[in-house]
Each structure stands twice: as C-alpha cells, then as structure tokens.
Design a protein around this motif. Sequence first.
Motif, PDB file in Angstrom:
ATOM      1  N   HIS A 252       0.807  -1.015  -0.183  1.00  0.00           N
ATOM      2  CA  HIS A 252       0.014  -0.019   0.001  1.00  0.00           C
ATOM      3  C   HIS A 252       1.020   1.132   0.025  1.00  0.00           C
ATOM      4  O   HIS A 252       0.531   2.403  -0.509  1.00  0.00           O
ATOM      5  CB  HIS A 252      -0.633   0.000   1.273  1.00  0.00           C
ATOM      6  N   THR A 253       2.089   1.156   0.897  1.00  0.00           N
ATOM      7  CA  THR A 253       2.724   2.229   0.725  1.00  0.00           C
ATOM      8  C   THR A 253       3.177   3.149  -0.587  1.00  0.00           C
ATOM      9  O   THR A 253       3.173   4.184  -0.693  1.00  0.00           O
ATOM     10  CB  THR A 253       4.270   2.096   1.449  1.00  0.00           C
TER      11      THR A 253
ATOM     12  N   GLU B  95      -5.501  -5.564  -0.533  1.00  0.00           N
ATOM     13  CA  GLU B  95      -4.851  -6.343   0.463  1.00  0.00           C
ATOM     14  C   GLU B  95      -5.138  -5.736   1.858  1.00  0.00           C
ATOM     15  O   GLU B  95      -4.887  -6.286   2.879  1.00  0.00           O
ATOM     16  CB  GLU B  95      -3.423  -5.777   0.506  1.00  0.00           C
TER      17      GLU B  95
HETATM   18  P1  FAD Z   1       1.307  -1.396   3.629  1.00  0.00           P
HETATM   19  O1  FAD Z   1       2.166  -0.462   2.750  1.00  0.00           O
HETATM   20  O2  FAD Z   1      -0.051  -1.543   3.242  1.00  0.00           O
HETATM   21  O3  FAD Z   1       1.819  -2.807   3.470  1.00  0.00           O
HETATM   22  C1  FAD Z   1       0.980  -3.784   3.958  1.00  0.00           C
HETATM   23  C2  FAD Z   1       1.839  -5.185   3.736  1.00  0.00           C
HETATM   24  O4  FAD Z   1       1.362  -6.194   4.392  1.00  0.00           O
HETATM   25  C3  FAD Z   1       1.738  -5.379   2.275  1.00  0.00           C
HETATM   26  O5  FAD Z   1       3.006  -5.977   1.783  1.00  0.00           O
HETATM   27  C4  FAD Z   1       0.802  -6.673   2.175  1.00  0.00           C
HETATM   28  O6  FAD Z   1       0.922  -7.594   1.225  1.00  0.00           O
HETATM   29  C5  FAD Z   1       1.030  -7.489   3.494  1.00  0.00           C
HETATM   30  N1  FAD Z   1      -0.025  -8.327   4.269  1.00  0.00           N
HETATM   31  C6  FAD Z   1      -0.964  -7.701   4.647  1.00  0.00           C
HETATM   32  N2  FAD Z   1      -1.810  -9.037   5.098  1.00  0.00           N
HETATM   33  C7  FAD Z   1      -0.949 -10.089   4.987  1.00  0.00           C
HETATM   34  C8  FAD Z   1      -1.134 -11.263   5.450  1.00  0.00           C
HETATM   35  N3  FAD Z   1      -2.166 -11.630   5.939  1.00  0.00           N
HETATM   36  N4  FAD Z   1       0.024 -12.209   4.968  1.00  0.00           N
HETATM   37  C9  FAD Z   1       1.136 -11.718   4.538  1.00  0.00           C
HETATM   38  N5  FAD Z   1       1.084 -10.187   4.061  1.00  0.00           N
HETATM   39  C10 FAD Z   1       0.249  -9.348   4.522  1.00  0.00           C
HETATM   40  N6  FAD Z   1       0.444   8.534   4.441  1.00  0.00           N
HETATM   41  C11 FAD Z   1       1.140   9.714   4.337  1.00  0.00           C
HETATM   42  O7  FAD Z   1       2.007   9.790   5.264  1.00  0.00           O
HETATM   43  N7  FAD Z   1       1.480  10.199   3.184  1.00  0.00           N
HETATM   44  C12 FAD Z   1       0.851  10.140   2.033  1.00  0.00           C
HETATM   45  O8  FAD Z   1       0.964  10.993   1.238  1.00  0.00           O
HETATM   46  C13 FAD Z   1      -0.145   9.161   2.145  1.00  0.00           C
HETATM   47  N8  FAD Z   1      -0.726   9.015   0.948  1.00  0.00           N
HETATM   48  C14 FAD Z   1      -1.523   7.924   0.701  1.00  0.00           C
HETATM   49  C15 FAD Z   1      -2.189   7.808  -0.486  1.00  0.00           C
HETATM   50  C16 FAD Z   1      -3.112   6.635  -0.762  1.00  0.00           C
HETATM   51  C17 FAD Z   1      -3.798   6.379  -2.129  1.00  0.00           C
HETATM   52  C18 FAD Z   1      -3.345   5.744   0.241  1.00  0.00           C
HETATM   53  C19 FAD Z   1      -4.309   4.514   0.261  1.00  0.00           C
HETATM   54  C20 FAD Z   1      -2.647   5.861   1.487  1.00  0.00           C
HETATM   55  C21 FAD Z   1      -1.926   7.015   1.843  1.00  0.00           C
HETATM   56  N9  FAD Z   1      -1.174   7.245   3.129  1.00  0.00           N
HETATM   57  C22 FAD Z   1      -0.383   8.232   3.062  1.00  0.00           C
HETATM   58  C23 FAD Z   1      -1.259   6.276   3.914  1.00  0.00           C
HETATM   59  C24 FAD Z   1       0.001   5.282   4.002  1.00  0.00           C
HETATM   60  O9  FAD Z   1       0.162   4.947   2.780  1.00  0.00           O
HETATM   61  C25 FAD Z   1      -0.389   3.996   4.579  1.00  0.00           C
HETATM   62  O10 FAD Z   1      -0.902   4.235   5.802  1.00  0.00           O
HETATM   63  C26 FAD Z   1       0.798   3.155   4.853  1.00  0.00           C
HETATM   64  O11 FAD Z   1       1.706   3.188   3.505  1.00  0.00           O
HETATM   65  C27 FAD Z   1       0.861   1.987   5.523  1.00  0.00           C
HETATM   66  O12 FAD Z   1       1.984   1.349   5.339  1.00  0.00           O
HETATM   67  P2  FAD Z   1       2.284  -0.047   5.871  1.00  0.00           P
HETATM   68  O13 FAD Z   1       3.750  -0.362   5.801  1.00  0.00           O
HETATM   69  O14 FAD Z   1       1.818  -0.121   7.455  1.00  0.00           O
HETATM   70  O15 FAD Z   1       1.423  -1.191   5.227  1.00  0.00           O
END
Ligand code: FAD
Length: 598
Positions: A45-46, A210
């Motif tokens: 998602h990042t 996801e």
């Molecule tokens: P993610 O990047 O979503 O990664 C989740 C990971 O977990 C993925 O690899 C997925 O495959 C894995 N996963 C999930 N479930 C399982 C499972 N059961 N088994 C194995 N793997 C699994 N935030 C900001 O600060 N600035 C911004 O400009 C910004 N813009 C955004 C724009 C959009 C369109 C969106 C949707 C969000 C934005 N956000 C922004 C929010 C930010 O992007 C997210 O909150 C952040 O990227 C989340 O990162 P994460 O590492 O927690 O999860």
Amino acid sequence: MELEEHAYDVVVIGAGGAGLRAAIAAHEAGARTAVVCKSLLGKAHTVMAEGGIAAAMGNLYPEDNWRVHFRDTMRGGKMLNHWRMAQLHAQEAPDRVRELEDWGALFDRTDAGLISQRDFGGHRYARLAHVGDRTGLELIRTLQQRTVALGIDVFMECTVTRLLTDDVGIVGAFGYWRESGRFVAWQAPSVVLATGGIGKAYKVTSNSWEYTGDGHSLALQAGASLVNMEFVQFHPTGMVWPPSVRGLLVTESVRGDGGILKNSAGNRFMFDYIPDFFRKETAETEEEADRWYTDKKNNRRPPELLPRDEVARAINSEVKAGRGTDHGGVWLDIASRRSPEYIRKRLPSMYHQFKELADVDITKEAMEIGPTCHYVMGGVEVEPDSQAAKVTGLFAAGEVAGGMHGSNRLGGNSLSDLLVFGRRAGVAAAENARNRAGRVRLADDALTSAARAALAPFEREGGENPYTVQHDLQQTMHDLVGIIRTEAEMKGALERIAELKERVANLSVDGHRQYNPGWHLALDLPHMLLVSECIARAALERQESRGGHTRDDFPTADPEWGKTNLICSRGPGGDVGVRRQPLPQMPSDLAEIFEETA
Ligand code: FAD
C-alpha cells in the motif's frame, strides 16, 4: 500434510514501509530475518502514498521543530494519541528522512538545495518531504533496494493465516503460497506485524485489495489487544465519478498547493465549518486564506486545510443539505487558481488519474470529490518504545499499530510513522529473538489445526459465495458504521455482523488450491468481520464525537471521554469485549508545549 518449514529469528509480515524498515533494522541488529507479503514485493500500500512524509526538518521554516510537530499531531488526534509515540515520532522523523536520502531516495528540492517540504492539513508549517505526488513510490523503491541488497529473504505472494504461540508467546506463523496453495510455516521467536489497514471492510475506500485487516485480527486471535478501533479516517477527497473509480484518492496536496472546495452553488463552504478548537489558527475570510499561500507568517491557514475529519464532515453536511454535485460530491478546484504548468509539475499523478479515468483535465476543470474510507487509527496496542504487543514476541508497526494518531491522523504522519516505528519494532524484535533463542518450537497439532482451518471452505458443499458475503459486509459498514453514527445503527450493524459470521462459517469455494481468489477471499473474510465487529462495538461504546468518530446522538466531544481509550480483546470463548482504559499521563514538560503555543 505437505508443509514447507523455515526457521528465522524475526519474521516480518508485510512489505510496506513499516515491514521493510523493520526488516532492515532487525537484519542490521544481527537477526536472521524474513519478510512475508501477500502481493509482489514493491506492491504494498505504501507505494500508493502521494503527498509526502511529515518531518520537522525546518528546511523552509527554521522555526519548525519537533515540539511544534508533536503539538500539531496531538491536536490533530484530539489529544487521544499516546503522548510517547507522538513524541518519538516527532523527534525521530527528520533522521529517518535523511537516512532514506543517504540510502538513495531522491526528494524534490528547494532553491537552496535542501529537501523541499509542502503544506498539509493540520501541520503548522510546510513539513512534508515529497517527490512530486509519488512519494510512496520513492520510499518503497529505496527500502526495497536496501532489503534486497542486504540479502533479506522475501516470501512474496504468500499469505499468513495464523500466528503460532506457546505458553510463553510467539513461536512462529503459518500461511500459504497464493500461486500453488501449498502451506508454509516459519518458526521464529519474534514476529513483526506490518500488515497495514482495514479499508476493504468498507464499500467506498482508497485502499487496495490487501487491506483486509489481517494483522489486526491475527493479533487479536493470538491474545493481543486493539486500541481506538472506533476511529476510522474518511479522507475528504476521493473520486466520486465514474462509479468504477469511486473512492480512489485525490491527494491532500491539491489543497496544500492551493485547491479550494466549492458546493454546487459555487460557495467556498469551508468557512462555515471552522470549529472553535481551530478558530484561532484558521483564516476568517477568503482574502486572508489566499494571502496565506504567499505570506504564512502574517496570515492564518485556509479552512480547506483543517484536519481531515473536519473537512470530511463538512462535505458530508453539504451533500446532505442538497448542495452537492449530481453524483453526490462537491467540487475541488485548482484549475482556476494555479497555472496548468504548476499543476502538471506539482500534481502529475492527479493530472493523469483524472485525465485517464474520468476524462477530466484538472488544469481546466474542477474535480468532483467526496469522502472515502482511507485509514484506520485503531490498531494493535503496543508499548511505544519497542512496539511490543501484549503477547511476548509479537510486535506491530505502521498502520496495523494503534495509539500514535489518536482519534485522527494528520496527512503525511503515516509515512513518517512507518519509518520511525518500523525501525524501533525491528530492533526490539531482534533483541527478543536473542533472549528466546533455541526456546521455540512449532507443535505438530498447531500446524495441523491451522491447515485444517484453511482448507475448511473446500470441505463444505453448496454454501454461499464469498463475494456475496463481502459485498454485504461492505454495504453494512458503509450504511451503518460510516462517517456519522447512531446507537441504533451500530446495534443494527452488530446484528448483521453476527449473521454474516454465520454465513462465513458456512460458505464454500469451488475449484482447487492453485491460484484461487475465491478461496483467498474466504480466508480473508473472518479477519474483515472480526475487525468490523471491533469497530462497531467500540463505536457503540464511545458516547461522544471526536476525530474520526462522529455520533449524531452525542454530537460534541466529552472531556471525560477525552481521558479514555477503548481496548478490544477476545475472551476465552472468542467473543470480542471492549473495556475502558485511562489514557497514559503526559509528563509536565510536554504538557507545557500546549500552554506555550495556546
Ligand atoms: P502497507 O504498505 O499496506 O503494507 C502492508 C503489507 O502487508 C503488504 O505487503 C501486504 O501484502 C502485507 N500483508 C497484509 N496482510 C498480509 C498477510 N495476511 N500475510 C502476508 N502479508 C500480508 N500516508 C502519508 O503519510 N502520506 C501520504 O502521502 C499518503 N498517501 C496515501 C495515498 C493513498 C492512495 C493511500 C491509500 C494511503 C496514503 N497514505 C499516506 C497512508 C499510507 O500510505 C499508509 O498508511 C501506509 O503506507 C501503510 O504502510 P504499512 O507499511 O503499514 O502497510
């Protein structure tokens, strides 16, 4: 049973910013580390993050510093944030950004050659380090390159379905390869959850497939607790037309770079929705708001840049009052305020997104937008310094963790959260693994039980299709646990969720285990339901309106609730319980910051 088994010190579930940063930290601390992710590496998602990373680097405004960032974050979260997380985040974010640059990230720059920083809602100064409107892509590219260069093992297109525990805590995880359907287990004394959010429980969302709340649910099932689950962020600006792209994000940078909101009568309505809490720092007239873009010292911020919860509620009210567009949105206009060259340079992705998906040229026309489910503030309850959950060996970082953002997250504070707390979780997970080395073992009966549960949907015949159940859940959450909530609606939602649980227990899937999306969804659904239940239960309990939680029947913030967190956990029979917990006491030297700047 055919099973592939591996042994590591630290297994990180999720390869977004939080997961990759945690894996790098664990590896550098000497732990044998693996990353597991549902999709291809780099597709987390990042990568979709657009606007930027919030960090008080002071490149444009030397008066910015961690204390101001801390204050903005706490005020944006309506003071429900865990003060220690907000403090660590504000203090460490600049170092994490500079470190990314050292690792090869190429940020946009100021004329003086420093990392450029842009304005976003709720941040007093221009603070978001960015790469056009593709910041997440650069962040992921940099972390991914480093992960691969360090030789960290990556299990791609592999879904974890269960955490494995013994009497002490975590011993590993169980999952399946999406392509072959074969099972795989990892023995590890430390697991870092970095699975992101829950958006796919809602009908209109900016989130990708996801985001089914797996990490929240896995943690709860393993005995950990969740905090603040009632707080779901509805981003004010998602696309509303055409229907195929409804919910897709329109970055806040559009407003940060000069875009304004208008209703169908052409009125700039945000001036009618300035809450007392932010009145002192918000412009009263259009003239003052417009002057702010060029002279921030002597003017106050435009109301379009109020925190997201305020703007989303305002749009919702305008549409409900009959002042929305034909498709149930309002107008976001940057075309009449900035040159086409400026728009194309600052917002290249938005330009292409609207051109290709809606046939709208945003340099000439306004965008039609409305609120979309975007982010969950609630998540795994963790110890702030280490990100340790209540189960020994379990850590959580990024969107799956709770506490940092209180009742409402400021834009840009997620990417910085991933880096700050991803690193901390990785370090702590490596340390825990050292302490528990040689003391964990995967039990055969636990593996057999996990495999049996995963195969159950194949064993049943004539049951319902998982897609129908998912559709009904999304509709329920949209209709009953959305932006504005009432007691009757949430009770109705809980009744429907109970029915959906029964339907999930009986659904069946056809075909075989090789790449079978119906089966994958059948395994995701119980997670979505558990998380939805937590949201609805906590939302029913919190009888006030604050941040991402608005109760029509309790429309104001209540000082008593302002001192209370809601904690969800599972009882011995598997039922979700919600209990009240006092907020941790903020030390006086931090509390003074609010007096200084009041
Ligand atoms: P993610 O990047 O979503 O990664 C989740 C990971 O977990 C993925 O690899 C997925 O495959 C894995 N996963 C999930 N479930 C399982 C499972 N059961 N088994 C194995 N793997 C699994 N935030 C900001 O600060 N600035 C911004 O400009 C910004 N813009 C955004 C724009 C959009 C369109 C969106 C949707 C969000 C934005 N956000 C922004 C929010 C930010 O992007 C997210 O909150 C952040 O990227 C989340 O990162 P994460 O590492 O927690 O999860």
